[in-house]
Design an enzyme around this catalytic site. Structure first.
Site, PDB file in Angstrom:
ATOM      1  N   CYS B  37       0.813  -1.214   0.000  1.00  0.00           N
ATOM      2  CA  CYS B  37       0.000   0.000   0.000  1.00  0.00           C
ATOM      3  C   CYS B  37       0.850   1.269   0.000  1.00  0.00           C
ATOM      4  CB  CYS B  37      -0.935   0.007   1.202  1.00  0.00           C
ATOM      5  SG  CYS B  37      -0.095  -0.061   2.786  1.00  0.00           S
ATOM      6  N   CYS B 105      -1.841  -2.828   8.796  1.00  0.00           N
ATOM      7  CA  CYS B 105      -1.313  -1.616   9.452  1.00  0.00           C
ATOM      8  C   CYS B 105      -0.735  -1.962  10.820  1.00  0.00           C
ATOM      9  CB  CYS B 105      -2.410  -0.572   9.625  1.00  0.00           C
ATOM     10  SG  CYS B 105      -3.173  -0.061   8.083  1.00  0.00           S
TER      11      CYS B 105
END
Lengths: 237, 134
Positions: B37, B105
């Protein structure tokens, strides 16, 4: 109508693929049984290159890719299956969907390379490259400048200076992204040449690993750069 | 995209944002990125007598990445090195109520903690002369 499931061993899948789901005769053609002329399902194990009738190479002529895609699209188009059995309609629809995904993936050089890396090296994570610390520092620093610009008065002297700096950075980063994409193209050529030679000795394996690793590295770094460029474009237009 | 209240809170009031000088005494720096990402995370710890006395982060990425690293610095403060090693990404997922698509994350935050600890230990090791003399 004994359609074998693809969950068996790879040998089973191989057999399943070569046998017509309808008449059980052997399928020699690509997508149609030569005996009963029924459309055959594209196996889920078929990679996108094979699906489009292309060798597993990274340099692809867009015109050739498009031609292959249209040729196969016509073969599977649901319109031609309106008068066929439900099973054939379902297969053609599935095939068309797979074909579309394959085409979209291979059409874009970056997605194509990502896909090849998946095929050749398992998931993205199996190729570990060391994180580019310098690039990260640069990105984080640039983010600070972006924050300062966003929070400040754009028409002030400082605002104008910040903007000029961001514009310069944006130009530099866009050039860097272009350079990465150029290098990627060069690696495509090297990869294809290695495949064409078809060697399997130790040196060829090392070269293969080197190319895959470098491509992985470039694709990752390109994503980082692209992200911050997007942010820059959003902020300074 | 609905962020949990805790993510929003960390995003709006990030704790311990900033950085230490890399060569400062007792500082360990972890620099990690998620190539999928494009998120980049820098997490630093400051250690005195085997205890983390301060922690800072800088993150370029989505709200969940910022919240994960912000939370990580909060948790790190006051912990010993050994305790810090026990922090798992699943703890972060639970605390922040991260949805499945944002679990990476928290993984990035755990990686950053590990990298910072490793960097500190490498520096500390080379200083006492037990490591290689370089």
């Amino acid at each position: 109508m004994n359609q074998p499931t693809p969950s068996g061993g790879s040998r089973n899948v191989q057999m399943a693929r070569s046998m017509c789901w309808h008449c059980q005769s052997e399928v020699a053609g690509e997508y149609f049984c030569e005996r009963c002329v029924k459309v055959q399902p594209v196996s889920k194990e078929t990679d996108y290159f094979t699906c489009l009738g292309l060798p597993r190479r990274l340099t692809i002529d867009p015109a050739v890719l498009e031609a292959k895609y249209y040729e196969r699209s016509r073969a599977f188009h649901p319109d031609f299956y309106l008068n066929k059995t439900e099973a054939e309609q379902a297969i053609s629809l599935d095939n068309a969907a797979t074909l579309n995904t394959a085409y979209r993936t291979l059409r874009d050089p970056v997605q194509r390379a990502e896909y090849l890396l998946d095929l050749e090296a398992g998931s993205v994570k199996t190729i570990r490259t060391s994180p580019p610390a310098d690039l990260f520092e640069e990105i984080l620093e640039l983010q600070d400048t972006l924050d300062a610009y966003r929070a400040g008065d754009h028409s002030s002297e400082t605002g104008r200076q910040l903007r000029a700096r961001l514009e310069a950075e944006r130009g530099a980063l866009e050039r860097r992204q272009a350079e990465m994409e150029d290098e990627l193209q060069r690696l495509f050529v090297e990869w294809d040449a290695l495949q064409d030679r078809g060697e399997a000795d130790g040196q060829a394996r090392m070269e293969r690993d080197r190319l895959l690793r470098r491509m992985r590295e470039l694709l990752s770094n390109r994503t980082y750069v692209k992200n911050i460029v997007n942010d820059l474009v959003e902020t300074i237009g | 995209m609905a962020y949990s209240d805790k993510v929003v809170d960390h995003f709006n009031n990030p704790r311990n944002m900033g950085s230490f000088g890399k060569d400062e005494e007792g500082v360990g720096t972890g620099m990690v990125g998620a190539p999928e990402c494009g998120d980049v995370m820098k997490l630093q710890i400051k250690v005195q007598n085997d205890r983390i006395v301060d922690a800072k982060f800088k993150t370029f990425g989505c709200g969940s990445a910022i919240a994960s690293s912000s939370l990580a610095t909060e948790w790190l403060k006051g912990k010993t090195i050994e305790e810090a090693e026990q922090i798992k990404n699943t703890d972060i997922v639970q605390e922040l109520n991260l949805p499945p698509v944002k679990i990476h994350c928290s993984v990035l935050a755990e990686d950053a903690i590990k990298a910072a600890l490793a960097d500190y230990q490498k520096k500390a090791g080379s200083k006492t002369g037990t490591g290689s003399a370089q």
